[in-house]
Design an enzyme around this catalytic site. Structure first.
Site, short mmCIF file in Angstrom:
data_model
loop_
_atom_site.label_atom_id
_atom_site.label_comp_id
_atom_site.label_asym_id
_atom_site.label_seq_id
_atom_site.Cartn_x
_atom_site.Cartn_y
_atom_site.Cartn_z
N ASP A 163 31.51 -44.99 -76.06
CA ASP A 163 30.61 -44.30 -75.11
C ASP A 163 31.12 -42.87 -74.86
O ASP A 163 31.46 -42.53 -73.74
CB ASP A 163 30.49 -45.10 -73.79
CG ASP A 163 31.82 -45.21 -73.03
OD1 ASP A 163 32.89 -45.16 -73.68
OD2 ASP A 163 31.78 -45.32 -71.79
N ASP B 200 36.97 -41.35 -75.77
CA ASP B 200 36.31 -41.98 -76.92
C ASP B 200 36.24 -40.98 -78.07
O ASP B 200 36.44 -41.36 -79.23
CB ASP B 200 34.87 -42.39 -76.56
CG ASP B 200 34.82 -43.40 -75.45
OD1 ASP B 200 34.70 -44.60 -75.72
OD2 ASP B 200 34.91 -42.98 -74.28
N ASN C 202 30.20 -43.98 -69.94
CA ASN C 202 30.59 -42.69 -69.38
C ASN C 202 29.38 -41.79 -69.17
O ASN C 202 29.28 -41.04 -68.21
CB ASN C 202 31.56 -41.97 -70.32
CG ASN C 202 32.95 -42.59 -70.34
OD1 ASN C 202 33.44 -43.02 -69.31
ND2 ASN C 202 33.56 -42.65 -71.51
N THR D 201 35.60 -49.35 -77.04
CA THR D 201 36.24 -48.51 -76.02
C THR D 201 35.25 -48.09 -74.93
O THR D 201 35.49 -47.12 -74.21
CB THR D 201 36.89 -47.26 -76.67
OG1 THR D 201 35.88 -46.51 -77.34
CG2 THR D 201 37.98 -47.64 -77.64
N PHE E 21 36.89 -49.01 -65.22
CA PHE E 21 35.53 -48.51 -65.44
C PHE E 21 34.70 -49.32 -66.45
O PHE E 21 33.55 -49.67 -66.17
CB PHE E 21 35.56 -47.03 -65.86
CG PHE E 21 34.19 -46.50 -66.19
CD1 PHE E 21 33.31 -46.15 -65.17
CD2 PHE E 21 33.75 -46.40 -67.51
CE1 PHE E 21 32.03 -45.72 -65.46
CE2 PHE E 21 32.47 -45.95 -67.80
CZ PHE E 21 31.61 -45.61 -66.78
N ASN E 22 35.24 -49.59 -67.64
CA ASN E 22 34.42 -50.26 -68.67
C ASN E 22 33.97 -51.65 -68.20
O ASN E 22 32.82 -52.05 -68.43
CB ASN E 22 35.20 -50.40 -69.99
CG ASN E 22 35.36 -49.06 -70.69
OD1 ASN E 22 34.56 -48.15 -70.48
ND2 ASN E 22 36.40 -48.93 -71.50
N HIS F 224 43.09 -43.34 -72.61
CA HIS F 224 42.93 -44.79 -72.74
C HIS F 224 42.50 -45.22 -74.16
O HIS F 224 43.12 -46.10 -74.77
CB HIS F 224 41.85 -45.29 -71.77
CG HIS F 224 41.99 -44.78 -70.38
ND1 HIS F 224 42.80 -45.38 -69.44
CD2 HIS F 224 41.42 -43.72 -69.74
CE1 HIS F 224 42.70 -44.74 -68.29
NE2 HIS F 224 41.87 -43.73 -68.45
N ASP F 225 41.40 -44.63 -74.63
CA ASP F 225 40.76 -45.17 -75.84
C ASP F 225 41.58 -44.96 -77.12
O ASP F 225 41.70 -45.90 -77.92
CB ASP F 225 39.35 -44.58 -75.98
CG ASP F 225 38.46 -44.97 -74.80
OD1 ASP F 225 38.82 -45.92 -74.07
OD2 ASP F 225 37.41 -44.32 -74.60
C1 BDR Z 1 37.78 -46.15 -69.69
O1 BDR Z 1 36.71 -45.61 -68.93
C2 BDR Z 1 36.17 -44.49 -69.55
O2 BDR Z 1 35.93 -43.46 -68.63
C3 BDR Z 1 37.12 -44.09 -70.65
O3 BDR Z 1 36.40 -43.58 -71.75
C4 BDR Z 1 37.84 -45.36 -70.98
O4 BDR Z 1 37.21 -46.07 -72.01
C5 BDR Z 1 39.04 -46.10 -68.85
O5 BDR Z 1 38.87 -46.82 -67.67
CA CA Z 2 35.41 -45.11 -73.29
#
Ligand code: BDR
Ligand code: CA
Length: 315
Positions: free
Chosen positions: A10, A15, A39, A125, A171-172, A241-242
């Site tokens: 996303d 990402d 996102n 991701t 978030f995801n 993160h990703d």
């Molecule tokens: C995740 O949330 C998104 O904002 C980032 O792309 C990542 O995948 C982190 O919490």
């Molecule tokens: Ca992401």
């Protein structure tokens, strides 16, 4: 040809960096990029995937647009974090290529059915909406995939393993908790990279490492430098993160896991999207649910950051 990988993304700044990392990694073959709303909207996510692939000279990799909202609940995009265009408001030209007409979920189902079992690794991701829907339509995908590598969740294994979207939810998973629950219960070989590891300060980009991206003389390094500027400005450092989750496919020896039974809170008033890992080691075996996931609990931070940096600046 290397290991076959599908990226479900996303984009989103991190990402986008994961896509760059994958494209700069000769050990993997990217069969396709599927996009999901998270996102940013599905339209922006798809456009950004195409833009990044074109930027890194990989516009031959097909992009399949996926689902535009969570299975249950509203979509709340976070341009406040990733910028209005989702890429830190770095101006990139509109893509010359178009997304495929085939839907991401159809692509996932067809490609997994057409390859030998165990051939494909799915790296997700973003919110797990596409993945869960594909698994609902064809549950055999779970055992035909080699594994699902998912960035998402927060498992309470250290002080970073709490939420980011809310005090309890990452978030995801917070975006589509129902999808995450379905995927966690699918029986797939699951590797979960949560905030416990991705929020660790020793794997964030900052200071000299950040500046070196900008002066690396590489096109990708320069783009990542510009995209991350927003995070550096807002937080003083940039969590990635990703790319961390994707790196597991490329450098598995840099990560440690523990098995656990993991579930998702889907209706909590305050805790919706919380990932609950059963870490009760003292429980007698007959009272334990069998583990359904491997949770990443540790990583070799310096080697990992050096690796990610070296791959970004390759082109
Ligand atoms: C995740 O949330 C998104 O904002 C980032 O792309 C990542 O995948 C982190 O919490
Ligand atoms: Ca992401």
């Amino acid at each position: 040809m290397g290991r076959k990988v599908i990226l479900d993304v996303d984009p989103g700044i991190d990402d986008a960096i994961a896509i760059i990392l994958a494209c700069n990694s000769p050990e993997i073959e990217i069969l396709g990029v599927t996009t999901v709303a998270g996102n940013v909207s599905i339209e922006k996510a798809t456009r950004n995937a195409l833009r990044i692939l074109e930027y890194v000279g990989c516009s031959h990799i097909p992009v399949y647009p996926g689902i535009s909202k969570p299975i249950y609940g509203e979509l709340h995009t976070i341009e406040s974090i990733h910028g209005e265009n989702g890429l830190g408001d770095v101006g990139l030209p509109d893509p010359n290529t178009s997304p495929r007409e085939r839907h991401a979920v159809d692509f996932l189902r067809e490609i997994v059915a057409s390859e030998k079992p165990g051939e494909i690794t799915l790296v997700a991701t973003g919110p797990l909406t596409n993945v869960a829907t594909a698994l609902l339509l064809d549950p055999s995908i779970a055992r035909r995939l080699s594994s699902i590598i998912s960035m998402g969740g927060a498992f309470g294994t250290n002080l970073y393993g709490c939420g980011n979207q809310t005090p309890r939810a990452e978030f995801n998973v917070a975006t589509d908790p129902v999808a995450a629950k379905l995927v966690y219960q699918s029986g797939a070989e699951l590797y979960l990279f949560g905030l416990d590891v991705t929020m660790r300060p020793d794997v964030s980009i900052k200071g000299d490492l950040y500046r070196r991206l900008g002066s690396s003389g590489s096109r990708c390094g320069e783009l990542v430098y510009r995209m991350l500027h927003r995070f550096i400005d807002m937080f003083g450092s940039a969590t990635i993160h990703d790319p961390i989750a994707l790196s597991y496919v490329l450098r598995p020896h840099l990560f440690d896991f523990r098995e656990a039974y993991v579930d998702v809170e889907i209706c909590g008033d305050v805790t919706r999207g919380e990932t609950v890992a059963d870490l009760r080691d003292w429980l007698p075996p007959n009272l334990k649910k069998p583990p359904n996931a491997k949770i990443c609990i540790d990583l070799k931070a310096k080697e990992l950051l050096d690796f990610i940096f070296s791959r970004i600046i390759l082109k």
